[in-house]
Design a protein around this motif. Structure first.
Motif, PDB file in Angstrom:
ATOM      1  N   ALA A 288      41.621  30.864  28.958  1.00  0.00           N
ATOM      2  CA  ALA A 288      41.067  32.056  29.613  1.00  0.00           C
ATOM      3  C   ALA A 288      40.827  31.784  31.092  1.00  0.00           C
ATOM      4  N   ALA A 289      40.355  30.586  31.420  1.00  0.00           N
ATOM      5  CA  ALA A 289      40.107  30.238  32.823  1.00  0.00           C
ATOM      6  C   ALA A 289      41.414  30.230  33.614  1.00  0.00           C
ATOM      7  N   THR A 292      42.587  33.707  34.637  1.00  0.00           N
ATOM      8  CA  THR A 292      41.802  34.416  35.654  1.00  0.00           C
ATOM      9  C   THR A 292      42.162  33.988  37.072  1.00  0.00           C
ATOM     10  N   PRO A 296      48.110  32.975  38.303  1.00  0.00           N
ATOM     11  CA  PRO A 296      48.074  32.273  37.021  1.00  0.00           C
ATOM     12  C   PRO A 296      49.407  31.591  36.727  1.00  0.00           C
ATOM     13  N   ARG A 318      44.275  38.593  24.828  1.00  0.00           N
ATOM     14  CA  ARG A 318      44.608  39.233  26.107  1.00  0.00           C
ATOM     15  C   ARG A 318      45.838  40.137  26.011  1.00  0.00           C
TER      16      ARG A 318
END
Length: 401
Positions: A288-289, A292, A296, A318
Protein backbone atom coordinates in the motif's frame (compact mmCIF):
# COMPACT_ATOMS: atom_id res chain seq x y z
CA UNK A 1 9.14 -59.32 25.25
CA UNK A 2 12.04 -60.08 22.92
CA UNK A 3 15.53 -59.07 24.00
CA UNK A 4 18.70 -58.26 22.09
CA UNK A 5 20.00 -61.69 23.02
CA UNK A 6 16.92 -63.28 21.41
CA UNK A 7 17.60 -61.33 18.22
CA UNK A 8 21.24 -62.44 18.25
CA UNK A 9 20.27 -66.14 18.62
CA UNK A 10 17.66 -65.91 15.88
CA UNK A 11 20.07 -64.21 13.46
CA UNK A 12 23.02 -66.45 14.39
CA UNK A 13 25.24 -63.54 15.40
CA UNK A 14 26.66 -62.06 18.56
CA UNK A 15 24.86 -59.51 20.74
CA UNK A 16 27.63 -57.06 19.82
CA UNK A 17 26.78 -57.43 16.13
CA UNK A 18 23.12 -56.69 16.84
CA UNK A 19 24.23 -53.60 18.74
CA UNK A 20 26.37 -52.44 15.84
CA UNK A 21 23.43 -52.83 13.44
CA UNK A 22 21.10 -50.89 15.74
CA UNK A 23 23.54 -48.12 16.60
CA UNK A 24 25.56 -47.85 13.40
CA UNK A 25 28.76 -48.02 15.43
CA UNK A 26 30.65 -50.38 13.12
CA UNK A 27 30.28 -51.55 9.50
CA UNK A 28 28.40 -54.86 9.20
CA UNK A 29 28.23 -57.10 6.11
CA UNK A 30 25.00 -56.50 4.17
CA UNK A 31 23.80 -60.10 4.52
CA UNK A 32 24.52 -60.08 8.26
CA UNK A 33 22.75 -56.76 8.68
CA UNK A 34 19.72 -58.09 6.81
CA UNK A 35 19.65 -61.22 8.97
CA UNK A 36 19.58 -59.04 12.09
CA UNK A 37 16.83 -56.83 10.66
CA UNK A 38 14.78 -59.88 9.68
CA UNK A 39 15.14 -61.30 13.20
CA UNK A 40 14.08 -57.95 14.71
CA UNK A 41 11.01 -57.92 12.49
CA UNK A 42 10.13 -61.55 13.18
CA UNK A 43 10.49 -61.24 16.96
CA UNK A 44 8.96 -57.77 17.20
CA UNK A 45 11.99 -56.51 19.08
CA UNK A 46 11.89 -52.85 20.17
CA UNK A 47 15.19 -51.28 21.29
CA UNK A 48 15.19 -49.64 24.71
CA UNK A 49 16.27 -46.17 23.67
CA UNK A 50 16.43 -44.91 27.26
CA UNK A 51 18.82 -47.67 28.30
CA UNK A 52 20.86 -47.18 25.16
CA UNK A 53 21.18 -43.45 25.80
CA UNK A 54 22.50 -44.11 29.31
CA UNK A 55 25.24 -46.29 27.85
CA UNK A 56 26.12 -44.22 24.78
CA UNK A 57 25.37 -40.68 26.04
CA UNK A 58 23.33 -40.33 22.84
CA UNK A 59 19.55 -40.14 22.50
CA UNK A 60 19.54 -40.39 18.69
CA UNK A 61 17.27 -37.38 18.60
CA UNK A 62 17.58 -34.00 16.85
CA UNK A 63 15.97 -30.73 17.92
CA UNK A 64 14.54 -28.56 15.14
CA UNK A 65 13.65 -24.92 15.84
CA UNK A 66 12.07 -23.08 12.91
CA UNK A 67 9.48 -20.31 12.84
CA UNK A 68 6.29 -20.27 10.75
CA UNK A 69 6.14 -24.04 10.37
CA UNK A 70 2.80 -23.58 8.59
CA UNK A 71 4.62 -21.70 5.80
CA UNK A 72 4.96 -24.13 2.84
CA UNK A 73 8.66 -23.28 2.55
CA UNK A 74 9.44 -24.31 6.12
CA UNK A 75 7.02 -27.22 5.90
CA UNK A 76 9.08 -28.64 3.05
CA UNK A 77 12.29 -28.01 5.00
CA UNK A 78 10.74 -29.95 7.88
CA UNK A 79 9.91 -32.81 5.54
CA UNK A 80 13.51 -32.87 4.32
CA UNK A 81 14.87 -32.86 7.88
CA UNK A 82 12.50 -35.59 9.03
CA UNK A 83 13.17 -37.91 6.09
CA UNK A 84 16.95 -37.59 6.42
CA UNK A 85 16.83 -38.03 10.20
CA UNK A 86 14.62 -41.12 10.05
CA UNK A 87 16.85 -42.62 7.39
CA UNK A 88 19.74 -42.47 9.87
CA UNK A 89 17.67 -43.69 12.82
CA UNK A 90 17.09 -40.33 14.50
CA UNK A 91 13.85 -38.96 15.91
CA UNK A 92 12.86 -35.30 15.74
CA UNK A 93 11.70 -32.82 18.38
CA UNK A 94 10.22 -29.60 16.94
CA UNK A 95 9.75 -26.12 18.39
CA UNK A 96 8.62 -22.78 16.93
CA UNK A 97 10.67 -19.75 18.07
CA UNK A 98 8.16 -17.34 16.46
CA UNK A 99 11.07 -15.24 15.16
CA UNK A 100 11.38 -13.76 18.65
CA UNK A 101 14.94 -13.78 20.08
CA UNK A 102 13.85 -14.34 23.70
CA UNK A 103 11.38 -17.09 22.83
CA UNK A 104 14.02 -18.59 20.55
CA UNK A 105 16.45 -18.87 23.46
CA UNK A 106 13.78 -20.48 25.66
CA UNK A 107 12.69 -23.15 23.17
CA UNK A 108 16.28 -24.03 22.30
CA UNK A 109 17.04 -24.35 26.03
CA UNK A 110 14.09 -26.72 26.38
CA UNK A 111 15.26 -28.81 23.44
CA UNK A 112 18.72 -28.98 24.99
CA UNK A 113 17.21 -30.09 28.30
CA UNK A 114 15.55 -32.95 26.42
CA UNK A 115 19.12 -34.13 25.71
CA UNK A 116 18.90 -33.98 21.92
CA UNK A 117 22.19 -34.92 20.30
CA UNK A 118 22.23 -31.75 18.23
CA UNK A 119 20.14 -28.86 16.96
CA UNK A 120 19.02 -27.49 13.60
CA UNK A 121 17.90 -23.88 13.92
CA UNK A 122 16.62 -21.13 11.61
CA UNK A 123 17.94 -18.22 13.71
CA UNK A 124 16.09 -14.99 14.42
CA UNK A 125 17.22 -11.54 13.33
CA UNK A 126 19.05 -11.13 16.67
CA UNK A 127 20.67 -14.48 17.52
CA UNK A 128 23.14 -13.23 20.14
CA UNK A 129 21.30 -14.83 23.06
CA UNK A 130 20.95 -18.05 21.10
CA UNK A 131 24.66 -18.15 20.28
CA UNK A 132 25.60 -17.48 23.90
CA UNK A 133 23.40 -20.39 25.01
CA UNK A 134 24.73 -22.78 22.37
CA UNK A 135 28.31 -21.77 23.01
CA UNK A 136 27.94 -22.14 26.77
CA UNK A 137 26.68 -25.71 26.47
CA UNK A 138 28.65 -26.71 23.37
CA UNK A 139 25.57 -28.05 21.58
CA UNK A 140 26.35 -29.31 18.03
CA UNK A 141 24.28 -27.01 15.83
CA UNK A 142 23.47 -26.34 12.19
CA UNK A 143 21.85 -23.07 11.14
CA UNK A 144 19.59 -23.25 8.11
CA UNK A 145 18.00 -20.72 5.77
CA UNK A 146 19.37 -17.68 7.68
CA UNK A 147 23.12 -17.34 8.12
CA UNK A 148 24.89 -16.05 11.22
CA UNK A 149 27.99 -13.99 10.58
CA UNK A 150 30.53 -12.02 12.54
CA UNK A 151 29.19 -12.63 16.06
CA UNK A 152 31.74 -13.94 18.60
CA UNK A 153 30.99 -17.33 20.11
CA UNK A 154 32.37 -18.30 23.53
CA UNK A 155 35.02 -20.97 23.89
CA UNK A 156 33.67 -24.17 25.41
CA UNK A 157 34.59 -27.76 26.08
CA UNK A 158 32.86 -30.16 23.71
CA UNK A 159 30.46 -32.71 25.15
CA UNK A 160 31.98 -36.17 25.17
CA UNK A 161 30.17 -39.01 23.43
CA UNK A 162 30.77 -42.70 23.93
CA UNK A 163 30.11 -43.70 20.33
CA UNK A 164 30.56 -42.24 16.88
CA UNK A 165 28.53 -42.48 13.72
CA UNK A 166 30.13 -44.31 10.80
CA UNK A 167 29.36 -44.45 7.15
CA UNK A 168 27.85 -40.96 6.72
CA UNK A 169 28.14 -39.49 3.22
CA UNK A 170 30.84 -36.85 3.09
CA UNK A 171 29.51 -33.42 2.12
CA UNK A 172 32.07 -32.38 -0.48
CA UNK A 173 29.88 -30.17 -2.64
CA UNK A 174 29.78 -27.03 -0.50
CA UNK A 175 29.08 -24.05 -2.69
CA UNK A 176 30.90 -20.75 -2.15
CA UNK A 177 29.20 -18.59 0.43
CA UNK A 178 28.67 -15.65 -1.92
CA UNK A 179 29.58 -14.65 -5.41
CA UNK A 180 31.62 -11.62 -6.30
CA UNK A 181 29.45 -8.58 -6.58
CA UNK A 182 26.76 -9.94 -4.24
CA UNK A 183 25.79 -7.38 -1.68
CA UNK A 184 25.56 -10.31 0.69
CA UNK A 185 29.24 -11.01 0.23
CA UNK A 186 29.74 -10.29 3.90
CA UNK A 187 28.21 -13.70 4.49
CA UNK A 188 30.89 -15.37 2.42
CA UNK A 189 32.92 -16.04 5.52
CA UNK A 190 30.00 -17.01 7.72
CA UNK A 191 31.30 -20.48 8.33
CA UNK A 192 34.78 -19.18 9.03
CA UNK A 193 33.44 -16.49 11.32
CA UNK A 194 31.64 -19.18 13.24
CA UNK A 195 34.95 -20.74 14.03
CA UNK A 196 36.59 -17.47 14.99
CA UNK A 197 38.61 -17.89 18.12
CA UNK A 198 39.22 -21.57 17.44
CA UNK A 199 42.38 -21.47 19.54
CA UNK A 200 41.77 -22.51 23.13
CA UNK A 201 42.08 -19.96 25.89
CA UNK A 202 45.29 -20.11 27.91
CA UNK A 203 45.13 -22.98 30.36
CA UNK A 204 42.23 -24.65 28.51
CA UNK A 205 44.06 -27.40 26.67
CA UNK A 206 40.92 -29.56 26.54
CA UNK A 207 38.73 -26.79 25.17
CA UNK A 208 37.90 -25.91 21.58
CA UNK A 209 35.86 -23.06 20.16
CA UNK A 210 32.22 -23.82 19.52
CA UNK A 211 31.80 -24.50 15.80
CA UNK A 212 28.57 -24.52 13.88
CA UNK A 213 27.70 -25.28 10.28
CA UNK A 214 25.21 -23.55 8.00
CA UNK A 215 23.12 -24.33 4.93
CA UNK A 216 20.88 -22.10 2.88
CA UNK A 217 19.80 -21.30 -0.66
CA UNK A 218 21.50 -18.72 -2.82
CA UNK A 219 19.75 -15.38 -2.34
CA UNK A 220 21.42 -12.49 -4.16
CA UNK A 221 21.81 -14.01 -7.61
CA UNK A 222 18.25 -15.43 -7.88
CA UNK A 223 16.81 -12.08 -6.77
CA UNK A 224 18.97 -10.31 -9.34
CA UNK A 225 17.62 -12.70 -11.98
CA UNK A 226 14.01 -11.74 -11.14
CA UNK A 227 14.78 -8.03 -11.35
CA UNK A 228 16.75 -8.42 -14.57
CA UNK A 229 13.84 -10.33 -16.10
CA UNK A 230 11.50 -7.43 -15.31
CA UNK A 231 14.00 -4.89 -16.68
CA UNK A 232 14.12 -6.81 -19.96
CA UNK A 233 10.34 -6.54 -20.13
CA UNK A 234 10.72 -2.76 -20.10
CA UNK A 235 10.20 -1.90 -16.42
CA UNK A 236 12.27 0.93 -14.95
CA UNK A 237 10.58 1.46 -11.58
CA UNK A 238 10.61 -1.88 -9.79
CA UNK A 239 9.41 -2.07 -6.19
CA UNK A 240 10.72 -4.58 -3.66
CA UNK A 241 8.77 -5.86 -0.66
CA UNK A 242 11.69 -7.04 1.47
CA UNK A 243 11.72 -9.31 4.51
CA UNK A 244 12.37 -8.80 8.19
CA UNK A 245 15.35 -6.47 8.80
CA UNK A 246 18.33 -8.23 10.36
CA UNK A 247 17.89 -11.55 8.58
CA UNK A 248 20.65 -12.57 6.17
CA UNK A 249 17.98 -13.57 3.64
CA UNK A 250 16.62 -10.02 3.71
CA UNK A 251 19.96 -8.26 3.30
CA UNK A 252 21.16 -10.63 0.57
CA UNK A 253 17.97 -10.32 -1.47
CA UNK A 254 18.13 -6.53 -1.24
CA UNK A 255 21.73 -6.85 -2.42
CA UNK A 256 20.64 -8.87 -5.45
CA UNK A 257 17.97 -6.28 -6.24
CA UNK A 258 20.48 -3.42 -6.10
CA UNK A 259 23.07 -5.35 -8.11
CA UNK A 260 20.56 -5.98 -10.94
CA UNK A 261 19.55 -2.32 -11.05
CA UNK A 262 23.18 -1.24 -11.22
CA UNK A 263 23.94 -3.78 -13.96
CA UNK A 264 21.03 -2.36 -15.98
CA UNK A 265 22.19 1.22 -15.44
CA UNK A 266 19.12 2.08 -13.36
CA UNK A 267 19.31 4.28 -10.26
CA UNK A 268 18.55 2.86 -6.83
CA UNK A 269 15.57 4.61 -5.24
CA UNK A 270 15.27 3.74 -1.55
CA UNK A 271 11.58 4.69 -1.63
CA UNK A 272 10.94 1.63 -3.81
CA UNK A 273 12.24 -0.76 -1.12
CA UNK A 274 9.80 -1.38 1.73
CA UNK A 275 9.89 -4.02 4.45
CA UNK A 276 6.99 -6.44 4.73
CA UNK A 277 8.72 -8.15 7.69
CA UNK A 278 8.44 -11.58 6.03
CA UNK A 279 4.69 -11.76 6.77
CA UNK A 280 1.50 -11.33 4.76
CA UNK A 281 0.13 -8.54 6.97
CA UNK A 282 3.37 -6.57 6.75
CA UNK A 283 3.42 -6.97 2.98
CA UNK A 284 -0.12 -5.59 2.72
CA UNK A 285 0.99 -2.39 4.42
CA UNK A 286 4.26 -2.23 2.49
CA UNK A 287 2.55 -2.67 -0.89
CA UNK A 288 0.00 0.00 0.00
CA UNK A 289 2.87 2.38 0.79
CA UNK A 290 4.44 1.76 -2.61
CA UNK A 291 1.16 2.47 -4.37
CA UNK A 292 0.87 5.89 -2.68
CA UNK A 293 4.14 7.14 -4.19
CA UNK A 294 3.89 10.01 -6.65
CA UNK A 295 5.59 7.71 -9.17
CA UNK A 296 4.57 4.19 -8.10
CA UNK A 297 6.35 1.12 -9.43
CA UNK A 298 5.22 -0.60 -12.61
CA UNK A 299 6.53 -3.95 -11.37
CA UNK A 300 6.84 -5.54 -7.94
CA UNK A 301 9.10 -8.23 -6.48
CA UNK A 302 8.11 -9.92 -3.22
CA UNK A 303 10.87 -11.51 -1.17
CA UNK A 304 8.99 -14.54 0.19
CA UNK A 305 5.76 -16.45 -0.38
CA UNK A 306 3.86 -15.03 2.61
CA UNK A 307 4.56 -11.50 1.41
CA UNK A 308 3.37 -12.47 -2.07
CA UNK A 309 -0.05 -13.27 -0.58
CA UNK A 310 -0.10 -9.96 1.28
CA UNK A 311 0.84 -7.99 -1.83
CA UNK A 312 -1.87 -9.70 -3.87
CA UNK A 313 -4.47 -8.85 -1.22
CA UNK A 314 -3.58 -5.16 -1.38
CA UNK A 315 -3.62 -5.14 -5.18
CA UNK A 316 -7.06 -6.77 -5.20
CA UNK A 317 -8.36 -4.29 -2.61
CA UNK A 318 -7.15 -1.41 -4.81
CA UNK A 319 -8.77 -2.95 -7.89
CA UNK A 320 -5.42 -3.43 -9.62
CA UNK A 321 -4.81 -6.27 -12.05
CA UNK A 322 -1.65 -8.37 -12.40
CA UNK A 323 0.12 -8.05 -14.80
CA UNK A 324 -1.96 -5.42 -16.64
CA UNK A 325 -1.60 -2.72 -13.97
CA UNK A 326 1.45 -4.09 -12.14
CA UNK A 327 3.81 -6.91 -13.05
CA UNK A 328 4.68 -9.31 -10.21
CA UNK A 329 7.55 -11.72 -9.57
CA UNK A 330 8.14 -13.65 -6.35
CA UNK A 331 11.03 -15.07 -4.38
CA UNK A 332 9.66 -18.45 -3.15
CA UNK A 333 7.54 -20.77 -5.19
CA UNK A 334 4.72 -22.72 -3.55
CA UNK A 335 2.49 -25.62 -4.62
CA UNK A 336 -0.49 -23.53 -5.74
CA UNK A 337 1.46 -20.71 -7.45
CA UNK A 338 0.60 -22.31 -10.79
CA UNK A 339 -3.14 -22.12 -9.96
CA UNK A 340 -3.31 -18.34 -9.58
CA UNK A 341 -4.57 -16.23 -12.44
CA UNK A 342 -2.16 -15.08 -13.65
CA UNK A 343 0.25 -17.86 -12.75
CA UNK A 344 3.08 -16.58 -10.55
CA UNK A 345 6.60 -16.18 -11.90
CA UNK A 346 8.88 -17.19 -9.03
CA UNK A 347 12.23 -18.33 -7.72
CA UNK A 348 11.96 -21.84 -6.31
CA UNK A 349 14.21 -22.73 -3.38
CA UNK A 350 15.48 -26.31 -2.80
CA UNK A 351 13.72 -26.46 0.56
CA UNK A 352 13.71 -30.23 1.10
CA UNK A 353 17.34 -30.49 0.11
CA UNK A 354 18.19 -27.69 2.57
CA UNK A 355 16.57 -29.74 5.33
CA UNK A 356 18.29 -32.98 4.30
CA UNK A 357 21.68 -31.28 3.97
CA UNK A 358 21.28 -29.77 7.44
CA UNK A 359 20.89 -33.27 8.90
CA UNK A 360 23.98 -34.53 7.08
CA UNK A 361 26.02 -31.57 8.30
CA UNK A 362 24.84 -32.16 11.87
CA UNK A 363 25.66 -35.86 11.82
CA UNK A 364 29.08 -35.08 10.38
CA UNK A 365 29.59 -32.63 13.25
CA UNK A 366 28.59 -35.29 15.81
CA UNK A 367 31.13 -37.66 14.32
CA UNK A 368 33.94 -35.09 14.20
CA UNK A 369 33.29 -32.17 16.61
CA UNK A 370 36.56 -30.41 15.73
CA UNK A 371 36.16 -30.45 11.96
CA UNK A 372 36.25 -27.01 10.26
CA UNK A 373 32.97 -25.13 10.05
CA UNK A 374 31.13 -25.31 6.73
CA UNK A 375 28.64 -23.04 5.00
CA UNK A 376 26.76 -24.69 2.14
CA UNK A 377 24.72 -22.73 -0.39
CA UNK A 378 22.36 -24.51 -2.76
CA UNK A 379 21.18 -23.20 -6.16
CA UNK A 380 17.61 -22.05 -6.79
CA UNK A 381 15.48 -22.40 -9.91
CA UNK A 382 13.64 -19.78 -11.95
CA UNK A 383 10.02 -20.76 -12.66
CA UNK A 384 8.80 -18.69 -15.60
CA UNK A 385 5.04 -18.14 -15.63
CA UNK A 386 2.77 -15.20 -16.53
CA UNK A 387 2.44 -12.73 -13.60
CA UNK A 388 5.45 -10.84 -15.00
CA UNK A 389 3.52 -10.11 -18.20
CA UNK A 390 4.97 -12.84 -20.39
CA UNK A 391 2.76 -14.91 -22.74
CA UNK A 392 0.83 -17.82 -21.24
CA UNK A 393 2.88 -20.92 -21.96
CA UNK A 394 3.59 -24.05 -19.87
CA UNK A 395 5.73 -23.27 -16.83
CA UNK A 396 9.44 -23.35 -17.54
CA UNK A 397 11.86 -24.13 -14.73
CA UNK A 398 15.60 -23.59 -14.98
CA UNK A 399 18.36 -23.84 -12.38
CA UNK A 400 20.11 -20.59 -11.43
CA UNK A 401 23.81 -21.24 -10.93
Amino acid sequence: MATMADVARSAGVSVATVSHVLNGTRPVLPRTRQAVLDAIDELGYTPNTLARSLVTSRTRSIGLAVSAISNPYFTEILQGVEAAALERGYSLLIADPHDDPEHERKVVQLLHERRVDGLIVAPSADPRGLLALLGRHGVPTVFLDRLVDGIPVPTVTHRQNATTRNGAPEDTAAEPAAKAGDAGAGDAGAGDAAGAGDAAEPGESSAAAFRFDQVCAENAEPMAHLVTHLVRLGHRRIGLVAGLPGLSTTSERISGYRHALAAAGLPYDERLVVHGDSAAEGAERATAALLTLAAPPTALVTANNAMTIGALRTLRTRGLSVPDDLALACFDDFPWADLFSPRLTAVSQPSREIGARAVRLLLDRLEAPDRPSRTVRLPCAFVHRTSCGCPDTPSQKGTLS
